[in-house]
Design an enzyme around this catalytic site. Sequence first.
Site, PDB file in Angstrom:
ATOM      1  CG  PHE A  25      42.983  36.581  32.904  1.00 47.74           C
ATOM      2  CD1 PHE A  25      41.994  35.845  33.339  1.00 47.74           C
ATOM      3  CD2 PHE A  25      44.500  35.846  32.794  1.00 47.74           C
ATOM      4  CE1 PHE A  25      42.336  34.184  32.581  1.00 47.74           C
ATOM      5  CE2 PHE A  25      44.234  34.292  32.456  1.00 47.74           C
ATOM      6  CZ  PHE A  25      43.253  33.277  32.374  1.00 47.74           C
ATOM      7  CB  SER A  93      45.452  44.099  32.332  1.00 50.99           C
ATOM      8  OG  SER A  93      45.890  43.235  32.277  1.00 50.99           O
ATOM      9  CG  MET A  94      40.761  40.264  30.725  1.00 49.45           C
ATOM     10  SD  MET A  94      39.433  38.102  31.354  1.00 49.45           S
ATOM     11  CE  MET A  94      39.577  39.060  32.696  1.00 49.45           C
ATOM     12  CG  ASP A 194      52.133  46.011  30.978  1.00 51.03           C
ATOM     13  OD1 ASP A 194      52.545  44.659  31.672  1.00 51.03           O
ATOM     14  OD2 ASP A 194      51.189  46.037  31.128  1.00 51.03           O
ATOM     15  CG  HIS A 224      49.972  44.301  34.058  1.00 54.38           C
ATOM     16  ND1 HIS A 224      49.812  44.576  32.352  1.00 54.38           N
ATOM     17  CD2 HIS A 224      48.928  43.827  34.638  1.00 54.38           C
ATOM     18  CE1 HIS A 224      48.388  44.571  33.051  1.00 54.38           C
ATOM     19  NE2 HIS A 224      47.724  44.030  33.725  1.00 54.38           N
TER      20      HIS A 224
END
Length: 259
Positions: A25, A93-94, A194, A224
């Site tokens: 994202f 992530s996303m 993270d 992250h």
Amino acid sequence: MQVLPGAEPFRHEGGEVGVLLCHGFTGTPQSLRPWADGLAERGLTVSLPLLPGHGTRWEDMAVTGWQDWYAEVDRELRALTARCERVFVFGLSMGGALALRLAARHGDAIAGLVLVNPANKVHGLSAYALPVARHVVRTTKGLTSDIAREGVEEVGYDRVPLHAAHSLRAFFRLVDADLPQVTQPVVLLHSPQDHVVPPADSARILSRISSRDVEEILLEQSYHVATLDHDAERIFDESHRFIGRLAPDAGKKGRTSGG
């Protein structure tokens, strides 16, 4: 609209095993490009798309939502499955959430998943304010470049459009409901430190998927965006080992017709 330098999509025609990579994202393919390059060098067919609204200006992202982002990776997956005998989906992530929804929806068309710091929820009190706040405030501070390694920057937006964040929140709820339908082999790698996605998201995903072939790996040296961080090579090596175990002929040229 001009794409930010380094944010361009990437595709490589290789053998009969394909990999779809999904970025995060407000991020871009740049965060996954070293991973994609390594897979291509090993002879795999690789697709790393730029999600709609990403990689240009945050104003472009403000008018997109999860349906647009998911539709893009769904199209890429269908193209890969038409071209390759086996297809894996990797996500950051996303991008991990996108990979999980693809797995839940496409079943056996996906041979396995590799998830790096996958996101499952928009956390904090601000998440509950999104439905109203997005009509009052257009953006909030950005999420990019959570990287422990000095001198490394992630290409992405320095602002988060709240309309897009509201859509992301709705998407996470859909994905969470879909998790029991995920049955493919999974390697999930996550960073204890993270500052964007807490370890609770990985724990939630692991507790709800129905996969029996699951491996959890901690990335102790990274934040992250671990694919650009100190543990990047480990991610690349583990993912290649995973593919090699499930698709021993990966990287070898197969049939030449129909592709």
